[in-house]
Design a protein around this motif. Sequence first.
Motif, mmCIF file in Angstrom:
data_model
loop_
_atom_site.group_PDB
_atom_site.id
_atom_site.type_symbol
_atom_site.label_atom_id
_atom_site.label_comp_id
_atom_site.label_asym_id
_atom_site.label_seq_id
_atom_site.Cartn_x
_atom_site.Cartn_y
_atom_site.Cartn_z
ATOM 1 N N LYS A 1 6.837 8.388 -2.249
ATOM 2 C CA LYS A 1 7.172 9.678 -2.787
ATOM 3 C C LYS A 1 8.648 9.686 -3.116
ATOM 4 C CE LYS A 1 5.744 12.269 0.668
ATOM 5 N NZ LYS A 1 5.349 13.422 1.412
ATOM 6 N N GLY A 2 8.929 10.631 -4.165
ATOM 7 C CA GLY A 2 10.428 10.640 -4.434
ATOM 8 C C GLY A 2 11.226 11.624 -3.721
ATOM 9 N N SER A 3 10.510 12.278 -2.738
ATOM 10 C CA SER A 3 10.988 13.514 -1.768
ATOM 11 C C SER A 3 10.547 13.056 -0.352
ATOM 12 C CB SER A 3 10.968 14.681 -2.361
ATOM 13 O OG SER A 3 9.585 15.053 -2.451
ATOM 14 N N CYS A 4 11.267 13.567 0.624
ATOM 15 C CA CYS A 4 10.849 13.430 2.090
ATOM 16 C C CYS A 4 9.738 14.661 2.132
ATOM 17 C CB CYS A 4 11.996 13.676 2.882
ATOM 18 S SG CYS A 4 12.681 15.279 3.118
ATOM 19 N N SER A 5 8.822 14.121 3.045
ATOM 20 C CA SER A 5 7.947 15.412 3.708
ATOM 21 C C SER A 5 8.624 16.258 4.412
ATOM 22 C CB SER A 5 6.772 14.504 4.890
ATOM 23 O OG SER A 5 6.329 13.590 3.715
ATOM 24 N N ASP A 6 8.030 17.687 4.227
ATOM 25 C CA ASP A 6 8.577 18.795 4.877
ATOM 26 C C ASP A 6 8.177 18.594 6.497
ATOM 27 O OD1 ASP A 6 9.387 21.207 6.123
ATOM 28 O OD2 ASP A 6 8.642 22.384 4.191
ATOM 29 N N ASN B 1 -0.856 11.590 2.981
ATOM 30 C CA ASN B 1 0.059 10.751 1.834
ATOM 31 C C ASN B 1 -0.914 9.517 1.017
ATOM 32 O OD1 ASN B 1 2.213 12.074 2.440
ATOM 33 N ND2 ASN B 1 3.136 10.755 3.692
#
Length: 254
Positions: A88-93, A119
Amino acid sequence: MVQQSNLSLHDFNVSDVQIKQTFSNITKNDPSYSDLWIILNVGLTNRSLFPNIRLAQDATYKDYLERWIKGYEDARQNLPSKRKASPKGSCSDPAIQTIVQIVTAVDDEFAARMAAYHNLFMSAENVQGNLLEEYISKSIQPYGWIWCNGNVLRAVDFCSSDGVVLLQIKNKSNTENSSSSAIRAGTNIEKWYRLGTQTQNGEKFPIYKWDVLNQIVNGHVTSGISPNCNMTEESYQKFLRDIASQNIDIISSK
């Protein structure tokens, strides 16, 4: 800095004859582009079908065709079944995991494992649409149908070789956005989706639409062979199992 614009082939004041000649010059009449030649002719019947491509504002129609051809070639050389998933291009919250962990009363390790599985499921959902098209392409090519791979026509995923039938593919009945629907309005593009939902005793169950697609394909065979296309959910699932076994990196847990 070069100014750029989204340009489509219908933005250029040039004749069909010039476009076809330029296409032939670029591809050097390579027979491997025979399907794209047919797609080009389908698009020329309604130039609004050609997609927007980001080009310099002073680009020529030749520049457009070169990029258009390259997009098709890149897609042809990089089939969905052969691709490797990117993280993913961003981290998980972390807050999401906190909520799930509190509600389910699991420890940190198990919660992290659930997040990884989530994921994986999301990654699989992202790639399935392209894999669906690849499966369909293998199944209907013998009947004279062409995969418009690489976004070479707007809202068109397959076309019959005579250009009479244009087909848009969706995985589920609720996956079409308003822009896609707007593009199809006023055209002869047919839409098909694989997965619908039926309700029995208050429960939701999948209902598959392969019979509808088989009917479309068998109703317009241009290759001269008998119409006997018989795609099924079982065959599609086997295709997915084979692909996932051969390419385990097709989805990512990160």
